[in-house]
Write a protein that holds these residues in place. Sequence first.
Motif, short mmCIF file in Angstrom:
data_model
loop_
_atom_site.label_atom_id
_atom_site.label_comp_id
_atom_site.label_asym_id
_atom_site.label_seq_id
_atom_site.Cartn_x
_atom_site.Cartn_y
_atom_site.Cartn_z
N ASP A 180 1.01 4.57 -2.45
CA ASP A 180 0.54 5.85 -1.91
C ASP A 180 1.63 6.81 -1.46
O ASP A 180 1.41 8.02 -1.44
N GLU A 181 2.78 6.30 -1.06
CA GLU A 181 3.79 7.15 -0.45
C GLU A 181 4.87 7.54 -1.46
O GLU A 181 5.09 6.87 -2.46
N ASP A 236 -5.18 2.45 -7.07
CA ASP A 236 -5.01 3.72 -6.37
C ASP A 236 -4.01 4.64 -7.06
O ASP A 236 -4.06 5.86 -6.87
N ILE A 237 -3.09 4.07 -7.83
CA ILE A 237 -2.05 4.88 -8.45
C ILE A 237 -2.64 5.81 -9.51
O ILE A 237 -2.18 6.95 -9.67
N ASN A 262 -8.69 8.18 -9.34
CA ASN A 262 -9.01 9.07 -8.22
C ASN A 262 -10.47 9.50 -8.17
O ASN A 262 -10.86 10.34 -7.36
N ASP A 302 -8.27 12.69 1.77
CA ASP A 302 -8.28 12.17 0.40
C ASP A 302 -8.45 13.30 -0.61
O ASP A 302 -7.81 13.31 -1.67
N ARG A 322 -8.01 12.74 -4.35
CA ARG A 322 -8.91 11.59 -4.53
C ARG A 322 -10.28 11.89 -3.95
O ARG A 322 -10.41 12.68 -3.02
N ALA A 354 -5.37 15.05 -1.25
CA ALA A 354 -4.46 14.20 -2.02
C ALA A 354 -4.94 14.00 -3.46
O ALA A 354 -4.31 13.29 -4.23
N ARG A 379 5.81 3.12 -9.71
CA ARG A 379 5.03 2.49 -8.63
C ARG A 379 4.42 1.18 -9.10
O ARG A 379 4.40 0.19 -8.37
N PHE A 425 -4.43 -1.84 -4.83
CA PHE A 425 -3.36 -0.87 -4.59
C PHE A 425 -2.90 -0.25 -5.91
O PHE A 425 -2.64 0.96 -5.98
N ASP A 436 0.83 -1.20 0.00
CA ASP A 436 0.00 0.00 0.00
C ASP A 436 0.87 1.26 0.00
O ASP A 436 0.57 2.24 -0.70
N ASP A 437 1.95 1.23 0.75
CA ASP A 437 2.85 2.39 0.77
C ASP A 437 3.53 2.58 -0.58
O ASP A 437 3.83 3.71 -0.98
#
Length: 208
Positions: free
Chosen positions: A64-65, A130-131, A134, A191, A196, A194, A73, A127, A60-61
Motif C-alpha cells: 500500500d505504501e 490490493d496491488i 480496486n 479508499d 479503491r 486512493a 511490490r 495484500f 501490508d505497507d
Amino acid sequence: MVAAYDRTVPSSTAAIARGYRACEALARAHYENFPVASRLLPASMRPHVAAVYAFARVADDMADEGHDAPEARRAKLHAWQQRLHRAAGDVPTAAEERDDLIFAALGHTIRSCELPLALFDDLLSAFGQDITTNRYASWADLFDYGRRSANPVGRLVLLIGGYRSDELALSSDALCTALQLTNFWQDIGRDWRAGRLYLPLDVLDATG
C-alpha cells in the motif's frame, strides 16, 4: 512484554528476544496501529501477537505504501513470503536489521504455537491482491477477499491462545469479516481518493 517473553523462552536466544522487542516497538509506532498485544491479553500471548502483527504490518505497507510499480511490490511480497517459510524452520543465530528481527521472533512464534503457514500465505495473497484490484463485482468477491485478509488474523490469535476448535474458528471468521466490512465502510472516503472501492458493483448497479 519483554518481561513476559523472558519468562517463557530460554534467555540464551538473544536474537529472538531482540526480535520480540522490535515487533512490539513497531506495533507501538505505526500510524495505523490498533491496541496490539493489549494488557487485556494473557502475558504469554502478547509477544506472539506482536510478532504476527509486525509481519503483517510490513507486508501490508509493501502493498500500500510508497510509489513502487506493481511488479516491484509483488516481488517484495514474494521475497517476504520466502523469508516467512525459511523462518518457520530456522532458529536464528544473529539478527540486527529490523526485518531480520521480525522473522527471528515470528519463526519462534510459529514453532512454539504450531501456527499453519497457510494462514500467513492467505494474508500475503490478500495484500498482493490490493496491488492490482480496486473494484469488487459482488459480495462473493468481497467475502473471498475478507476470508484471506481478515479471517486469518482471528484464527492465528485463537491458536496463539491455545484454542483449536472448528466451531470457534468459524465464529472468529464471522466476527473478523464483520470487522473488515466495518473498516471498509469507515474508510470509504480515503479508499475512494486512493482509487479503491470496497462496495460490490452489482449492488451499486442495482441501486443506482
